[in-house]
Design a protein around this motif. Structure first.
Motif, short mmCIF file in Angstrom:
data_model
loop_
_atom_site.label_atom_id
_atom_site.label_comp_id
_atom_site.label_asym_id
_atom_site.label_seq_id
_atom_site.Cartn_x
_atom_site.Cartn_y
_atom_site.Cartn_z
N ARG A 138 0.64 -1.69 0.03
CA ARG A 138 0.25 0.32 0.30
C ARG A 138 0.20 1.39 -0.06
N ILE A 139 1.92 1.53 0.15
CA ILE A 139 2.93 2.62 0.42
C ILE A 139 3.07 3.07 -0.65
N GLY A 140 3.12 3.87 -1.00
CA GLY A 140 2.84 5.14 -2.63
C GLY A 140 4.45 5.39 -2.72
N LEU A 141 5.69 5.89 -2.67
CA LEU A 141 6.55 5.68 -2.69
C LEU A 141 7.70 5.91 -4.50
N ARG A 142 8.05 6.73 -4.57
CA ARG A 142 7.89 7.98 -5.72
C ARG A 142 9.63 7.33 -6.51
N PRO A 143 9.61 6.94 -7.40
CA PRO A 143 11.25 6.68 -7.82
C PRO A 143 12.38 7.45 -7.18
N LYS A 144 12.82 6.19 -7.03
CA LYS A 144 14.16 6.76 -5.78
C LYS A 144 15.43 6.74 -6.69
N ILE A 145 15.47 7.91 -7.47
CA ILE A 145 16.68 8.10 -8.75
C ILE A 145 17.61 9.54 -8.58
N PRO A 146 18.70 9.27 -8.91
CA PRO A 146 19.27 11.14 -8.69
C PRO A 146 18.89 12.25 -9.33
N MET A 147 17.89 11.63 -10.37
CA MET A 147 17.78 13.15 -11.44
C MET A 147 16.36 12.95 -11.38
N TRP A 148 16.07 12.38 -9.88
CA TRP A 148 14.49 12.66 -9.91
C TRP A 148 14.10 14.44 -9.76
N ASN A 149 14.82 15.46 -9.03
CA ASN A 149 14.31 16.39 -8.94
C ASN A 149 13.85 17.33 -10.32
N GLU A 150 14.59 16.67 -11.41
CA GLU A 150 14.23 17.52 -12.87
C GLU A 150 12.72 16.56 -12.98
N CYS A 151 12.70 15.05 -13.11
CA CYS A 151 11.46 14.22 -13.70
C CYS A 151 10.08 15.00 -12.80
N ASP A 152 10.27 15.46 -11.78
CA ASP A 152 9.37 15.71 -11.08
C ASP A 152 8.65 17.00 -11.53
N THR A 153 9.63 17.93 -11.91
CA THR A 153 9.40 18.98 -12.19
C THR A 153 8.97 18.94 -14.20
N ALA A 154 9.23 17.76 -14.69
CA ALA A 154 8.55 17.68 -15.83
C ALA A 154 6.96 16.87 -15.63
N ILE A 155 6.83 16.01 -14.36
CA ILE A 155 5.90 15.42 -13.97
C ILE A 155 4.33 16.81 -13.69
N PHE A 156 4.64 17.36 -13.05
CA PHE A 156 3.80 18.62 -12.77
C PHE A 156 3.88 19.75 -13.29
N THR A 157 4.52 20.05 -14.77
CA THR A 157 4.05 21.22 -15.73
C THR A 157 2.79 20.27 -16.23
N GLN A 158 3.30 19.59 -16.44
CA GLN A 158 2.72 18.70 -17.96
C GLN A 158 1.28 18.12 -16.98
N LEU A 159 1.35 18.17 -15.69
CA LEU A 159 -0.31 17.65 -15.86
C LEU A 159 -0.78 19.35 -14.81
N SER A 160 -0.24 20.44 -15.09
CA SER A 160 -1.06 21.47 -14.69
C SER A 160 -1.29 21.74 -16.11
N ARG A 161 0.00 21.51 -16.94
CA ARG A 161 -1.17 22.26 -18.29
C ARG A 161 -2.79 21.28 -18.72
#
Length: 493
Positions: free
Chosen positions: A441-464
């Motif tokens: 049940r635990i929700g775990l976002r990807p633990k990767i070194p480049m996650w910060n940039e990926c996160d920005t891409a996700i919320f930017t497109q979701l906002s669109r």
């Protein structure tokens, strides 16, 4: 919890956890980073061998850098017991998370150890900079040092992996320190008041819980919109601002629909990966999740698109919403403002089950520390995460947080606090979060070194998508392309 660069432009706003405590600076000896000297720059600290293990580094000074979190607020307000136990002084720096990350990165790169103890966010610090952190197994195995009380097995297993490890399933870089988790917040008084009518009209029991589906959540929210405007403005609200909060809110739906950011998502979230492979947001399940999320936000409070977790929490406390998904740590503030009116449950399930976003972090030790500094830092993180300290944090007027130790949840006084009247109001969420931390049940976002940039891409497109600039399909496919480019570049620490 702020995992994105957008917070840099919001540095004047209080963080989620700062709001939870109300006054972080009031009760504690918090120091500005500029006032701290680098202990490492003046040679190692003195060690007294033989005698009390806890007193062997007396006279040392440690610098602890942390995001402004609930447990850090509580510890800063009551660090004296540690100093009395060890003779070690602790200077605590609390900053917004992006600032913590920047200072830690500079400190690690310098080869020094201005900050011996580090609040190591799994995504911004642990994954990209793990080589700059000590593998704590070496200190746990040192016979001259105190061991973790109860052993590392007393930490909740999913949290130990998510907050403490990276790729290697054995190495431990941090001890779990806080555990914010997204769950279902709902106005118990309104659900009680309208229960019979809702059940009749909707054709199902509307009582919140992990057996409810997201489609049922949608119908409940819609019912409140149409039938209870005299008591509440909207059935649901969300943290859907173009911000890390939007990624968190959407991810719960994504996982419950069977979508994920990468293949082997549970493994990439729990232990992490250097190269997670291609992004999978263009899958049928991910697109179905995006379509539902877009539809859900269309009936939610329109202000949702301007809220992060703080704005959403404030709206709930103001009586504007019948329910929302939000971080469980808001229970303490809910009880202060609208006591007895909010209850908690695991988030609804989708076709693939339920998922509850975890946002916890651990405390680690700078690998640039000298041997005796390292030992002193070990004493502090062992004490800071010990069951007795976590219990004191729960009771603290300055902070709170929630424990990361199984044994703390088993203490009779903590179990009693799960019901009102509660002297530890965050424990009102314990039945929900203990379910949410289960491996399935635990929700775990990807633990990767480049996650910060990926996160920005996700919320930017979701906002669109939420503003109608892109369809759910376009938003998911555009995000996939952007993430694939980010991952392909790799990461060099």
């Amino acid at each position: 919890m702020d995992r994105d660069s957008s917070r840099l432009s919001d540095s004047s706003r209080p963080s989620r956890r700062e709001v939870l405590r109300g006054t972080l600076a009031a009760g504690a000896s918090l120091s500005l980073a500029g006032a701290l000297g680098s202990c490492g720059a003046h040679g190692d600290v003195r060690r007294v061998r033989g005698g009390d293990q806890w007193r062997q580094f007396q006279g040392a000074t440690l610098n602890f850098i942390s995001e402004n979190t609930a447990p850090t607020a509580a510890i800063a307000a009551n660090v004296r017991p540690f100093t009395d136990l060890t003779g070690i002084n602790v200077k605590i720096v609390t900053l917004e998370l992006n600032a913590v990350t920047q200072r830690v990165a500079l400190d690690l790169a310098s080869g020094g150890a201005e900050y011996q103890v580090i609040y190591a966010d799994p995504y911004q610090i642990l994954a990209p900079y793990r080589k700059g952190l000590v593998d704590l197994r070496t200190l746990q195995a040192d016979p001259s040092l105190p061991k973790v009380p109860g052993g590392v097995g007393d930490f909740i297993p999913t949290q130990l992996d998510a907050a403490g490890r990276f790729v290697d399933p054995h190495a431990i870089y941090t001890l779990p320190y806080d555990a914010p988790t997204m769950i279902w917040h709902y106005r118990r008084d309104l659900f009680d008041q309208y229960h019979a009518r809702m059940a009749h009209d909707l054709g199902f029991d509307p009582t919140p819980g992990g057996d409810r589906t997201w489609e049922e959540y949608f119908k409940i929210a819609q019912w409140f919109n149409k039938n209870a405007r005299s008591d509440v403005a909207y059935g649901t609200g969300h943290q859907a601002r173009q911000h890390d909060s939007l990624m968190n809110d959407f991810s719960n739906v994504l996982w419950s629909y069977g979508g994920d950011y990468f293949d082997n998502g549970k493994q990439v979230g729990r232990l992490g990966a250097q190269d997670p492979g291609p992004c999978r947001l263009d899958s049928a399940a991910a697109i179905a999740a995006a379509r539902f999320y877009d539809r859900l936000l269309a009936i939610a409070d329109p202000a949702s698109r301007t809220w992060d977790w703080d704005g959403l929490g404030a709206a709930m406390r103001a009586g504007r919403l019948a329910m929302c998904p939000n971080w469980h740590e808001y229970a303490a503030t809910n009880e202060q403002v609208i006591p007895g009116k909010v209850d908690y449950a695991p988030l609804p399930k989708g076709p693939a089950g339920t998922a509850n976003m975890y946002g916890g972090t651990g405390v680690g030790i700078n690998a640039n520390t000298r041997p005796h500094e390292r030992g002193a830092a070990w004493l502090f993180i062992v004490w800071a995460t010990a069951p007795a300290t976590q219990l004191a944090d729960l009771k603290s007027k300055a902070g709170g947080g929630t424990p990361t130790r199984t044994s703390v949840y088993q203490m009779p006084e903590v179990r009693a606090a799960e019901k009102r009247p509660s002297s530890m109001p965050n424990m009102l969420t314990a039945p929900a979060v203990t379910q949410a931390w289960r491996p399935d049940r635990i929700g775990l976002r990807p633990k990767i070194p480049m996650w910060n940039e990926c996160d920005t891409a996700i919320f930017t497109q979701l906002s669109r998508m939420l503003t109608g600039e892109a369809s759910p399909e376009e938003a998911m496919r555009s995000t996939k392309k952007r993430i694939d480019r980010i991952v392909a570049r790799g990461w060099v620490a």
